[in-house]
Design a protein around this motif. Sequence first.
Motif, PDB file in Angstrom:
ATOM      1  N   HIS A 158      28.385 -27.214   9.887  1.00 14.21           N
ATOM      2  CA  HIS A 158      28.743 -25.895   9.381  1.00 14.21           C
ATOM      3  C   HIS A 158      27.702 -24.820   9.743  1.00 14.21           C
ATOM      4  N   TRP A 213      34.397 -22.965   0.558  1.00 13.78           N
ATOM      5  CA  TRP A 213      34.670 -23.519   1.878  1.00 13.78           C
ATOM      6  C   TRP A 213      35.468 -24.823   1.785  1.00 13.78           C
ATOM      7  N   ASP A 265      26.242 -23.552  12.534  1.00 13.96           N
ATOM      8  CA  ASP A 265      26.388 -22.559  13.607  1.00 13.96           C
ATOM      9  C   ASP A 265      27.275 -21.383  13.198  1.00 13.96           C
ATOM     10  N   SER A 266      28.408 -21.656  12.583  1.00 15.38           N
ATOM     11  CA  SER A 266      29.302 -20.560  12.194  1.00 15.38           C
ATOM     12  C   SER A 266      28.687 -19.746  11.055  1.00 15.38           C
ATOM     13  N   TRP A 267      27.985 -20.419  10.145  1.00 10.05           N
ATOM     14  CA  TRP A 267      27.316 -19.727   9.041  1.00 10.05           C
ATOM     15  C   TRP A 267      26.226 -18.799   9.584  1.00 10.05           C
ATOM     16  N   ALA A 320      25.966 -17.507  12.616  1.00 11.77           N
ATOM     17  CA  ALA A 320      26.578 -16.397  13.358  1.00 11.77           C
ATOM     18  C   ALA A 320      27.131 -15.337  12.402  1.00 11.77           C
ATOM     19  N   ALA A 321      27.743 -15.767  11.309  1.00 11.75           N
ATOM     20  CA  ALA A 321      28.292 -14.811  10.329  1.00 11.75           C
ATOM     21  C   ALA A 321      27.172 -14.013   9.667  1.00 11.75           C
ATOM     22  N   LYS A 378      25.920 -11.433  12.151  1.00  9.76           N
ATOM     23  CA  LYS A 378      26.915 -10.363  12.309  1.00  9.76           C
ATOM     24  C   LYS A 378      26.840  -9.389  11.136  1.00  9.76           C
ATOM     25  N   SER A 392      30.647 -20.513   1.609  1.00  9.44           N
ATOM     26  CA  SER A 392      30.490 -21.127   2.923  1.00  9.44           C
ATOM     27  C   SER A 392      29.360 -22.134   2.868  1.00  9.44           C
TER      28      SER A 392
END
Length: 195
Positions: A48, A163, A50-52, A54-55, A58, A42
């Motif tokens: 890129h 990615w 924000d999603s990284w 958040a992951a 999590k 990733s």
Amino acid sequence: MKLSPVVLEDRFVRLEPFNAGLEDEMRAALDCDPEAWNGMVSAAYGEHFDSWWAAALKAMSVGSRIAYAVRRLSDAAVVGTTSLYEIKPEHRRCEVGSTFYRPGARGGPVNPACKRLLLGHAFDAGAVRVEIITDALNAASAAAIRKLGARDEGVLRKHKITWTGRIRDTAQFVVLDDDWPEVRRRLDARLETFA
């Protein structure tokens, strides 16, 4: 094995577990060198991030990863990220990786200092096996892992998809609890050269 998300620090770096207060510094630290992200599963630069982010949060919330901001102590700048991940307490193993440093932080004490702290944290918590993996095409990363004293376990073919969609072969290395005293000695000696 019980790994806790605690701050790890030596004279070169402070590894700070991700929290909301680090988000802006992390975004700034990782928004560079797009080509260096190409071999990674990733990306975390630019759009890129924000999603990284958040992951990573999590994974931390379920205990499968401890993601760290790497703060260089010489100037207090966040210069990258690294993680303990694929944490498997039932097998007393984890991986060290998901590592990215700004170009100016490469080649000095930052990487060996981070690896010394992460490996020490894992083995102090009861790990018997710590894996370090990299894209099989990344010769510089593989050389740096070998320099740490990790043992080469071969190449896992078609192991991950980056990615960008490229099917990646992965070079796998390991440090076992039996290896740790010698690896620790080598890392400590190497870090002394930067003192």
